[in-house]
Scaffold this active site. Structure first.
Site, short mmCIF file in Angstrom:
data_model
loop_
_atom_site.label_atom_id
_atom_site.label_comp_id
_atom_site.label_asym_id
_atom_site.label_seq_id
_atom_site.Cartn_x
_atom_site.Cartn_y
_atom_site.Cartn_z
N GLY A 125 -5.72 -5.10 -3.46
CA GLY A 125 -4.76 -3.87 -2.89
C GLY A 125 -3.44 -3.85 -3.53
N GLY A 126 -2.75 -2.13 -3.09
CA GLY A 126 -0.85 -1.82 -3.19
C GLY A 126 0.04 -3.22 -2.72
N MET A 127 -0.52 -3.68 -2.54
CA MET A 127 0.08 -5.49 -1.75
C MET A 127 -0.09 -7.11 -2.13
SD MET A 127 2.74 -3.07 -0.52
CE MET A 127 2.73 -1.44 0.42
N LYS B 198 -3.89 -13.89 1.51
CA LYS B 198 -3.29 -12.61 0.98
C LYS B 198 -2.34 -13.08 0.03
CE LYS B 198 -5.15 -9.30 3.83
NZ LYS B 198 -5.14 -7.71 4.81
N ASP C 271 1.47 1.81 7.14
CA ASP C 271 0.25 2.29 6.53
C ASP C 271 -1.73 2.51 7.06
OD1 ASP C 271 -1.21 2.76 4.17
OD2 ASP C 271 -1.02 -0.07 3.09
#
Length: 875
Positions: free
Chosen positions: A25-27, A45, A138
């Site tokens: 993902g973006g993060m 993550k 988000d």
């Protein structure tokens, strides 16, 4: 398995066994892992390295731990977090099931009751988090997991860490943001500093809208187009798109999607109640707003809708539609020009190099991306179809960025050199040594760069080489802000004088045309305009690039443009006409600041201020003051709130005091370049030259007995180096290496010198004995600039990013560093190569500069020139 993942797996082998990647993902990148201790599957993550760097790994981990306190049946909890082999990670349960995004990709639309149930479960989680002070920021289908029919909201950890650490501010400063354009509230899209729970309500409204209609309320080919629609359009009614959506439910969603937060539901709980009420009204016996059930129509005396009437009704509708279509085809206008679009990029602290003539932003020739300076003068690249700005590798300590004509390279100034880096990535490559890039540079289609140097305009091959002075004798030291015209046959520039005016050099004839058109920073736009800065306004001047002629009166196109003390309008414009500029008055206040960061304005100090220096008795402040035509030295009386002008040459900068407080030393433009001079502090006599050495000389500090002056020399080859000058006027190098050394400050006893060097790969504060040789100690740990020695001798102050730090030090029997304490973190003006603040004699009060606007923002304008008449002739 990549090397980084392999290192991570090895570091965590006693706790987690990484099995495979689940997605990116973006993060973060998400891995399926096995929790060895608890014999369970988990989702591990790993933050993107650039995001971890911006947020600060230690702070992120400190803040994310409190996520464990968010215990709610619809919030995915946090199991663990930490750092391994330089990578920041956190661990959450592995959910057997799928994300809402996966279900939407498969089914496109969900049953109305299922969509509302999911939305209410998410609203319950949001209401709980909001009551505990956490805004998600988000909410989107990817962050909603579906486990055994129940919704689980993921990634509250990142939201909490960003909201409570320095990361929220620094992400905004760099252009990175939490949020996805399809689900981003208007205030989040505008870069508002404070994001409230109502932003989450808006995002949840978008998610529910997509579950019911099959697509978010606003779509478009690029993020920029989506945000433009978010800001200007109203979402289509759900009942028009899907007749099974009850009108009351549609109304509830539309309320959540209101542009103004004040017009949305006051809480996620109220939104959930409205959804429930909307479904209740749709059930038999219920009543929806704006609609009646068949039973209620009968009671009201309204004939029920008969199935036998359907064909006739449909025929009427078709007739009306056909007539309307025929009219539209006959009367439709020609296609209109695209509308003007504006959006903002928020900078929440005073960015370095906002002062003076240096540029801080550039737009690629095709208008598709920008580069700009973020914290620590890190060059950031942002494409307009992306929400996040990306740090350009190696581009720290940068200034004056500009693009190549094909948009593939960005050139900039770094450590006394002009360098370039490919937009696609790669090493920073040298172009040439640059002595004092004063005002602007431009890369021509002939692969030659023209730039403003110490005494006029210079040329250098973009591939690298030795700069050569532009041949025309008429192009002197007052020729600044050059801009190649198409075909590289002429150069626009500003001719500095009592009034800055537009001029152009014809390279074919060598002649200069001067125009009665005031303005600075000329930029050519292919539609036939030259854009100039003029007293906080951008103006477009019709210009014929073939005839080199102004073709008509100017037109104002933007206001409230930030102007540096040197008169530069902080803006970038692409050849295609995309505009990006910093907004704000440019006004800074002279303030006293205590150790907690509380400030108090000093009245009567004036405007255009820079580089304050406190007199030895603490009663006066010497200042560099710019008025758009240059800089001069003034002295401000703290008690009387009055100020006295000392110099009048518009080329005097960086004041400092003599040891007895009777004179002010400064840098000015002399016969050999930038030299050192001094003048009586009461203005009773003219200035006298102190040193006219090679290259540039910039003031530093004086020993308390007045015996030795230490200053910075900007010599090519040695880059920035430190020199000393004796009372007899003899000067020579003190710290001269292949690294940059600058910002010298002396201890009260005159035996120790603090300064900044980039020998470690980034700027740090060091201390060494003075004036002799000896050891060297590093004071700052995480980047340091602008050191000032406390008059009491027990501390060295310095800046680390925007943080004011105090390092406790001892100088006897030898030098040692104790605790390093962050005093405050606020938006005071900073500078890279010279301290832009000072310390009062008590050692507890600072004299600083505070922007009238606490932060800055860039405004980007698209399609403006398509909506102006084509005035000139392009080239």
């Amino acid at each position: 398995m990549t090397d980084s993942v392999g290192r991570l797996a090895a570091s965590l082998s006693d706790r987690y066994r990484i099995e495979r990647e689940l997605g990116q993902g973006g993060m973060a990148t998400v891995y399926l892992a096995h929790d060895v201790r608890h014999d369970r599957k988990v989702a591990l993550k790993v933050l993107r390295p650039e995001l971890a760097a911006i947020l600060g790994g230690a702070r992120f981990l400190h803040e994310i731990k409190t996520t464990a306190n968010l215990q709610h049946p619809h919030i995915l909890p946090l199991h663990d977090s930490g750092e391994a082999d330089g990578m920041v990670y956190y661990v959450m349960p592995y959910v057997e099931g799928e994300s809402l995004r996966a279900r939407l990709d498969r089914e496109k639309q969900l049953p109305v009751d299922a969509a509302v149930r999911i939305a209410r479960e998410v609203a319950s989680a949001l209401d709980y988090a909001h009551r505990h002070g956490v805004v998600h920021r988000d909410i989107k289908p990817e962050n909603i997991l579906l486990h055994e029919g129940q919704a689980l909201v993921a990634d509250f950890g990142i939201a909490l860490a960003v909201s409570r650490s320095e990361g929220g501010q620094r992400m905004t400063e760099t252009g990175m943001s939490l949020g996805t354009p399809h689900y981003m509230s208007p205030e989040q899209a505008m870069g508002e500093r404070e994001i409230t729970p109502k932003s989450d309500i808006y995002a949840l409204g978008c998610v529910l809208y997509e579950m019911l209609s099959g697509e978010p309320p606003f779509t478009g080919p690029t993020a920029q187009a989506i945000i433009a629609r978010v800001m200007t359009e109203q979402p289509r009614s759900l009942t028009v798109q899907r007749h099974t959506v009850p009108p009351a439910l549609d109304e509830a969603v539309q309320t959540a999607l209101e542009k103004l937060p004040a017009d949305r539901y006051a809480s996620a709980a109220l939104f959930s109640e409205a959804l429930d009420a909307g479904m209740t009204a749709a059930r038999p016996g219920g009543m929806a707003v704006g609609a009646l059930t068949l039973r209620e129509k009968g009671r009201a005396g309204i004939p029920p809708f008969r199935p036998t009437a359907r064909f006739g009704f449909a025929a009427i509708v078709l007739v009306l539609l056909g007539a309307g279509l025929a009219w539209a085809l006959q009367s439709r206008p020609t296609l209109a020009q695209p509308g003007v679009v504006r959006f903002h990029i928020r900078q929440t602290s005073a960015t370095t190099l906002f002062d003076g003539n240096g540029q801080i932003i550039a737009v690629s020739p095709d208008g598709s991306r920008i580069v700009y300076l973020g914290p620590n003068a890190q060059l950031l690249l942002r494409a307009f179809d992306q929400l996040d700005a990306v740090p350009m590798p190696g581009a720290t300590g940068a200034s004056n960025p500009f693009f190549s004509p094909d948009g593939r390279w960005v050139a900039f100034i770094q450590q006394g050199r002009m360098v370039k880096v490919a937009v696609s990535g790669g090493p920073v490559l040298p172009i040439c040594e640059v002595i004092n890039l004063l005002s602007g540079a431009s890369w021509g289609s002939n692969d030659t760069i023209v730039f403003s140097g110490t005494d006029g305009l210079w040329l250098v091959p973009a591939a690298g080489g030795q700069p050569s002075k532009l041949g025309s004798d008429s192009v002197g030291g007052t020729s600044i802000w050059p801009e190649w015209l198409p075909g590289a046959r002429a150069i626009l520039f500003t001719e500095r004088g009592a009034t800055d005016r537009l001029a152009v050099l014809d390279r074919t004839s060598g002649r200069i045309k001067r125009f009665d058109q005031p303005g600075t920073n000329p930029r050519y736009v292919s539609g036939g305009y030259v854009v100039l800065g003029s007293q906080g306004t951008l103006i477009a001047v019709p210009f014929d690039a073939r005839r080199l002629e102004v073709r008509g009166p100017s037109v104002p196109i933007a206001e409230n443009v930030y102007i540096g003390s040197g008169g530069a309008s902080k803006m970038g414009i692409s050849r295609s006409g995309t505009i990006a500029y910093a907004v704000g008055t440019g006004v800074v206040d002279l303030v006293t600041v205590d150790r907690r960061g509380a400030s108090q304005r000093l009245e009567g100090a004036g405007t255009g201020l820079a580089f304050p220096r406190v007199s030895p008795d603490g009663r006066r402040v010497a200042l560099e003051v710019g008025d758009g035509g240059g800089q001069d030295i003034w002295v401000y009386d703290i008690r009387q709130h009055t100020r006295t002008r000392l110099t009048f040459d518009h080329s005097s900068q960086r004041p400092t005091w003599s040891a007895d407080g009777r004179r002010v030393l400064f840098t000015h433009r002399g016969s050999s370049g930038l030299d050192l001079a001094w003048i009586p502090a009461d203005g009773s006599a003219a200035a006298e030259s102190l040193w006219a050495g090679p290259d540039e000389q910039w003031t530093g500090d004086v020993t308390r007995d007045g015996g030795i002056f230490v200053f910075r020399n900007g010599g090519a080859g040695l880059k920035r180096s430190l020199w000393t000058m004796s009372p007899g006027g003899e000067a020579g190098p003190l710290v001269a290496t292949r690294f940059d050394s600058h910002s010298p400050t002396l201890s009260p006893d005159g035996h120790w010198l603090a300064y900044v060097s980039d020998e470690s790969g980034q700027s740090e504060v060091y201390v060494r004995p003075f004036p002799g040789l000896g050891g060297k100690w590093q004071v700052s740990l995480d980047g340091g600039q602008e050191p000032r020695w406390s008059p009491t001798g027990g501390e060295i102050f310095y800046r680390s990013s925007n943080r004011m730090m105090a390092a406790a030090v001892r100088t006897s029997p030898t030098f040692s560093v104790g605790a390093r304490t962050e005093l405050f973190n606020q938006g005071f003006v900073t500078f890279i190569f010279h301290s832009d603040y000072d310390v009062m004699p008590d050692g507890r009060t600072f004299i600083m500069l505070k922007p009238e606007n606490e932060g800055h923002e860039f405004v980007v304008v698209l399609n403006l020139f398509e909506n102006l008449p084509q005035a000139g002739h392009g080239g």
